[in-house]
Scaffold this motif. Structure first.
Motif, PDB file in Angstrom:
ATOM      1  N   THR A   1      17.332  73.533  57.757  1.00 24.25           N
ATOM      2  CA  THR A   1      17.363  74.528  56.706  1.00 24.25           C
ATOM      3  C   THR A   1      18.717  74.488  56.033  1.00 24.25           C
ATOM      4  O   THR A   1      19.747  74.531  56.685  1.00 24.25           O
ATOM      5  CB  THR A   1      17.122  75.931  57.301  1.00 24.25           C
TER       6      THR A   1
ATOM      7  N   ARG B   1      22.495  82.451  59.424  1.00 22.63           N
ATOM      8  CA  ARG B   1      21.053  82.597  59.605  1.00 22.63           C
ATOM      9  C   ARG B   1      20.658  81.732  60.797  1.00 22.63           C
ATOM     10  O   ARG B   1      21.289  80.709  61.057  1.00 22.63           O
ATOM     11  CB  ARG B   1      20.279  82.125  58.366  1.00 22.63           C
TER      12      ARG B   1
ATOM     13  N   ASP C   1      17.454  79.621  62.438  1.00 18.96           N
ATOM     14  CA  ASP C   1      16.176  79.035  62.070  1.00 18.96           C
ATOM     15  C   ASP C   1      15.576  78.377  63.310  1.00 18.96           C
ATOM     16  O   ASP C   1      16.136  77.408  63.823  1.00 18.96           O
ATOM     17  CB  ASP C   1      16.382  78.001  60.965  1.00 18.96           C
TER      18      ASP C   1
ATOM     19  N   TRP D   1      20.431  75.542  60.906  1.00 19.76           N
ATOM     20  CA  TRP D   1      20.657  76.114  59.584  1.00 19.76           C
ATOM     21  C   TRP D   1      22.079  75.750  59.183  1.00 19.76           C
ATOM     22  O   TRP D   1      22.980  75.703  60.030  1.00 19.76           O
ATOM     23  CB  TRP D   1      20.508  77.636  59.625  1.00 19.76           C
TER      24      TRP D   1
END
Length: 163
Positions: A2, A45, A47, A52
């Motif tokens: 990501t 974040r 993921d 990420w």
């Protein structure tokens, strides 16, 4: 993986650009930023499908990335396409494997490397990890490798537009 790409310059203390940023400058940059939780924690974040990452800064000389790692996530064996680099762990523990050693990298610790360096970084712990990475010159490609009979064999080359 990501990806979130931030504007080319983020209002963070990334240090003054250095001509051909030396490994010590890159190490200082990642150590300083990793220690400044207020600068990166709100951006992180997690993921579950893959690491990420977000580019925090890029100029003509270097770029800086923030990466989160859930347990089991890793990079695979790779180089940095001729760029020098450094990474520091801000939270959690990462394991780095190069062609000669395996080592744990803990919060407040950094690893620096030259342009021909191959390594793999993984989160082998049971908790998330966060790291800060800097490269000079900015990454244009990365080569992926597999070890065959103890020797690296290039599998693929990724260009910057692929991440």
């Amino acid at each position: 993986m990501t990806n979130t790409t931030a504007p080319d310059t983020v209002a963070m203390n990334t240090g003054a650009p250095a001509a051909g940023a030396a490994a010590t400058t890159l190490t200082e940059t990642v150590m300083d930023l990793a220690a400044d939780r207020d600068a990166w924690l709100p951006r992180v974040r997690l993921d579950p499908s893959d690491r990420w990452y977000e580019r925090l800064h890029r100029d003509g000389d270097r770029e800086i990335w923030l990466i989160s790692w859930l347990p089991g996530q890793g990079t695979g064996l790779h180089d940095h396409g001729g760029s020098r680099g450094a990474f520091a762990v801000a939270l959690g523990v990462l394991q780095e494997r190069d062609l000669g050693a395996v080592r744990d990298v803990r919060p407040g610790e950094a690893r620096a490397f030259g342009p021909e360096y191959l390594h793999e970084v993984r989160n082998v712990s049971s908790a998330p990890a966060i790291s800060v990475h800097a490269y000079s010159p900015p990454l244009t490609s990365m080569n992926r490798y597999e070890l065959v009979h103890g020797r690296p064999v290039r599998l693929a080359t990724e260009d910057a537009g692929q991440w």
